[in-house]
Scaffold this motif. Structure first.
Motif, PDB file in Angstrom:
ATOM      1  N   LEU A  25      -7.358  -3.346   1.076  1.00 47.38           N
ATOM      2  CA  LEU A  25      -6.263  -4.076   1.704  1.00 47.38           C
ATOM      3  C   LEU A  25      -5.325  -3.115   2.433  1.00 47.38           C
ATOM      4  O   LEU A  25      -5.278  -1.938   2.117  1.00 47.38           O
ATOM      5  N   SER A  26      -4.572  -3.661   3.390  1.00 41.24           N
ATOM      6  CA  SER A  26      -3.567  -2.830   4.061  1.00 41.24           C
ATOM      7  C   SER A  26      -2.226  -3.035   3.374  1.00 41.24           C
ATOM      8  O   SER A  26      -1.330  -3.680   3.901  1.00 41.24           O
ATOM      9  N   VAL A  27      -2.125  -2.505   2.161  1.00 42.96           N
ATOM     10  CA  VAL A  27      -0.896  -2.616   1.380  1.00 42.96           C
ATOM     11  C   VAL A  27       0.183  -1.760   2.035  1.00 42.96           C
ATOM     12  O   VAL A  27      -0.118  -0.672   2.532  1.00 42.96           O
ATOM     13  N   PRO A  28       1.452  -2.251   2.064  1.00 44.00           N
ATOM     14  CA  PRO A  28       2.531  -1.445   2.653  1.00 44.00           C
ATOM     15  C   PRO A  28       2.585  -0.075   2.001  1.00 44.00           C
ATOM     16  O   PRO A  28       2.340   0.046   0.789  1.00 44.00           O
ATOM     17  N   PHE A  86       3.938   0.725  -1.405  1.00 44.92           N
ATOM     18  CA  PHE A  86       3.293   0.162  -2.577  1.00 44.92           C
ATOM     19  C   PHE A  86       1.831   0.576  -2.713  1.00 44.92           C
ATOM     20  O   PHE A  86       1.175   0.196  -3.671  1.00 44.92           O
ATOM     21  N   ILE A 130       0.964  -0.841  -6.404  1.00 39.99           N
ATOM     22  CA  ILE A 130       0.434  -2.198  -6.267  1.00 39.99           C
ATOM     23  C   ILE A 130      -0.514  -2.508  -7.432  1.00 39.99           C
ATOM     24  O   ILE A 130      -0.639  -3.657  -7.859  1.00 39.99           O
ATOM     25  N   GLY A 183      -0.003  -6.835   1.410  1.00 35.23           N
ATOM     26  CA  GLY A 183      -0.401  -6.549   2.776  1.00 35.23           C
ATOM     27  C   GLY A 183      -0.359  -7.749   3.707  1.00 35.23           C
ATOM     28  O   GLY A 183      -0.792  -7.658   4.845  1.00 35.23           O
ATOM     29  N   GLN A 194      -4.636 -11.012   2.589  1.00 37.15           N
ATOM     30  CA  GLN A 194      -4.837  -9.822   1.770  1.00 37.15           C
ATOM     31  C   GLN A 194      -4.514 -10.067   0.304  1.00 37.15           C
ATOM     32  O   GLN A 194      -4.833  -9.226  -0.538  1.00 37.15           O
TER      33      GLN A 194
END
Lengths: 193, 358
Positions: free
Chosen positions: A161-164, A167, A172, B113, B117
């Motif tokens: 995933l493109s987690v911020p 995080f 996360i 995300g 996501q």
């Protein structure tokens, strides 16, 4: 038979060792990046906890109690657990070298997994019988394996995933672990033991 | 979206905003019915929840430096807020809705995300967290009296925004929770059944319950619309409902005094919402058909088992109904997907072109 199932359900799901008792969080976070490693770790820990639950009960009943040496309980149990872990490490190195490599430092660290020491101690303090404490140990470690494998599945998805940035990685994973614990609260009250 | 993608380019009807709009359209009849039967407080709560969900979405997009216009207008945040609102007790104060939206949009969606996501269904994370954190507010139910007979506009405002307690709460929300408390008090099924609301009002939704979950028929019609427009495939709803019916039929056949017959499970509040709208969430349900079966059967089992044992305990969690049960299953689904990986790999090996789908 019904008691047997109830104990298994209660220890594996309702009183899950990781998500409800908060024991064994170190391998839960440490070995949950890959599902294969998680399964291996789960099986190894299952073996160690089950044997340790029985062995610690025997040590307590046959040695510590008759000799009035209860103050040596923690010390002697760490010794017993270390021996079991050493045994499983030797076997694994011989039988499945790949898994042994994948688990790496976490395999000897089963010794210091607080669930492995904590569960037998709890069973002794709860005055469970030998059969019950072995069964509870087995159930609890099946619950440990289940949660570890589910969490590893989640983390394999998390990795894509493109987690911020703030995080990404472990933060996360902690958030997800919290949500997983929330989900397991749904099992509360499923079995009253 | 405005993202460069490699060819081949194909056009499809199934855009994010069309999907979201269809789902909203499918939810509308049941929602309007809920708003009508619970009156002004429900309307205020619904609007607060949906608007705050959208505000949180825009705020998150801004913080994350993402393009605001395409994401904020695709309807996904509105839909999440809408689903949160449907699972709330109709007279809950406004801040319950705002907190629910915050959990759904900020924690369950954007921390992971953003759109597509999230590991968990945002609305159900919100529901589960609210039930655990606010057991009193989340289990205060009222009888459906209709918009005109219920509180006036101003009284509704004071219930939603000023925390006025001047209304008659009823003790149990769903038919099922009533049955469980009766059974734990020692009554048999034969004695309880005549005391329940009749089948017609349960089907139509003239029963106490969450804001948008009361009407079995309208929710099932919405689900049918999703099937007809091919937003969802029938596998997951079939697996969920089939498992629920099978388990409850077996149990009520073996012990008719202690278990509710299947029709009670089917007409109980949130079952249809779960089977058609929640369980079929694209992002959090498996991709393969085999995975969908495992996942659906798992949900059906949990929906059957969890209220069965938990409700009689009389804890604060009692009103949690089925939803909390859906959450563990969503977590199981990465594992469910994994178990079917060999199928996928076999399919990929046989037809290399198909492998590109994942």
């Amino acid at each position: 038979m019904q008691d047997f199932l109830l104990v298994l359900l209660s220890t594996a799901l309702v009183n899950n060792v990781v998500l409800v008792k908060f024991l064994g969080l170190c391998p839960f976070m440490g070995v949950s990046r890959k599902t294969d490693a998680a399964i291996g770790m789960g099986l190894a820990t299952t073996f160690v906890i089950t044997v340790a639950s029985a062995a610690c009960w025997l040590v307590e009943a046959l040695i510590l109690e008759p000799l009035d040496l209860k103050f040596l309980r923690i010390l002697s149990m760490i010794l017993v657990i270390a021996a079991i872990v050493q045994f499983i490490e030797t076997v694994m190195r011989k039988v499945t070298p790949d898994l042994h490599k994948a688990l790496g430092i976490y395999l000897p660290l089963i010794t210091t997994n607080c669930a492995v020491l904590g569960l037998p101690l709890m069973y002794i303090q709860g005055h469970l019988s030998l059969a019950m404490s072995t069964l509870s140990g087995f159930g609890a470690s099946v619950g440990f394996t289940l949660v570890l494998v589910i969490f590893a599945g989640m983390r394999e998805r998390l990795a894509q995933l493109s987690v911020p940035a703030a995080f990404a990685g472990t933060p996360i994973a902690f958030v997800s672990a919290g949500l997983l614990g929330l989900a397991f609260m749904g099992f509360a009250g499923l079995v009253h033991v | 979206m405005h993202m460069p993608v490699a060819g081949p380019h194909t056009h499809t009807l199934f855009t994010v905003s069309r999907t979201m709009l269809t789902v909203v359209a499918a939810l509308t009849p049941a929602t309007l019915f809920g708003l009508w039967e619970f009156g002004w407080p429900a309307i205020f709560l619904f609007l607060t929840t949906v608007v705050s969900a959208w505000v949180f979405e825009v705020a998150c997009l801004k913080i994350a430096d993402k393009p605001i216009r395409p994401f904020a207008t695709d309807g996904s945040a509105i839909l999440s807020g809408w689903l949160v609102a449907m699972t709330l007790p109709p007279y809950a104060p406004w801040w319950v809705g705002v907190i629910g939206s915050f959990i759904a949009i900020v924690i369950a969606k954007h921390l992971f995300g953003g759109l597509g996501q999230n590991l968990f269904n945002p609305a159900m994370v919100a529901r589960a967290m609210l039930v655990v954190a606010l057991p009193v507010q989340m289990t205060t139910w009222i009888a459906p009296v209709g918009l005109l007979e219920g509180p006036s506009f101003l009284h509704g405002l004071s219930i939603t925004f000023l925390g006025s307690q001047e209304f008659d709460a009823v003790s149990s929300a769903s038919t099922l929770s009533h049955i469980k408390s009766q059974i734990s008090a020692g009554a048999t099924m034969g004695e309880i059944l005549p005391t329940l609301a009749d089948l017609e009002s349960r089907l139509l939704g003239f029963v106490p319950g969450s804001l948008g979950e009361t009407s079995t028929v309208l929710l099932a019609l919405g689900g049918l619309l999703l099937l007809v427009t091919r937003i969802i495939t029938p596998t997951i709803p079939l697996a969920v409902l089939g498992t629920l019916v099978t388990l409850s039929a077996i149990c009520s056949f073996l012990a008719p005094d202690r278990f509710a017959p299947p029709i009670l499970h089917l007409t109980s509040g949130s079952t249809m919402l779960c089977a058609f709208f929640i369980a079929t969430d694209y992002v959090t349900s498996p991709v393969t058909t085999a995975g969908k079966w495992v996942y659906g059967i798992g949900i059906g089992t949990l929906v059957f088992v969890i209220p069965l044992r938990r409700l009689p305990r009389g804890r604060g969690l009692c009103g949690a109904l089925d939803e909390l049960g859906h959450a563990p299953d969503r977590n199981l689904h990465p594992a469910a997907d994994l178990r079917t990986v060999p199928h996928r790999q076999a399919a990929c090996a046989a037809k290399p072109a198909k492998g590109a789908q994942k």
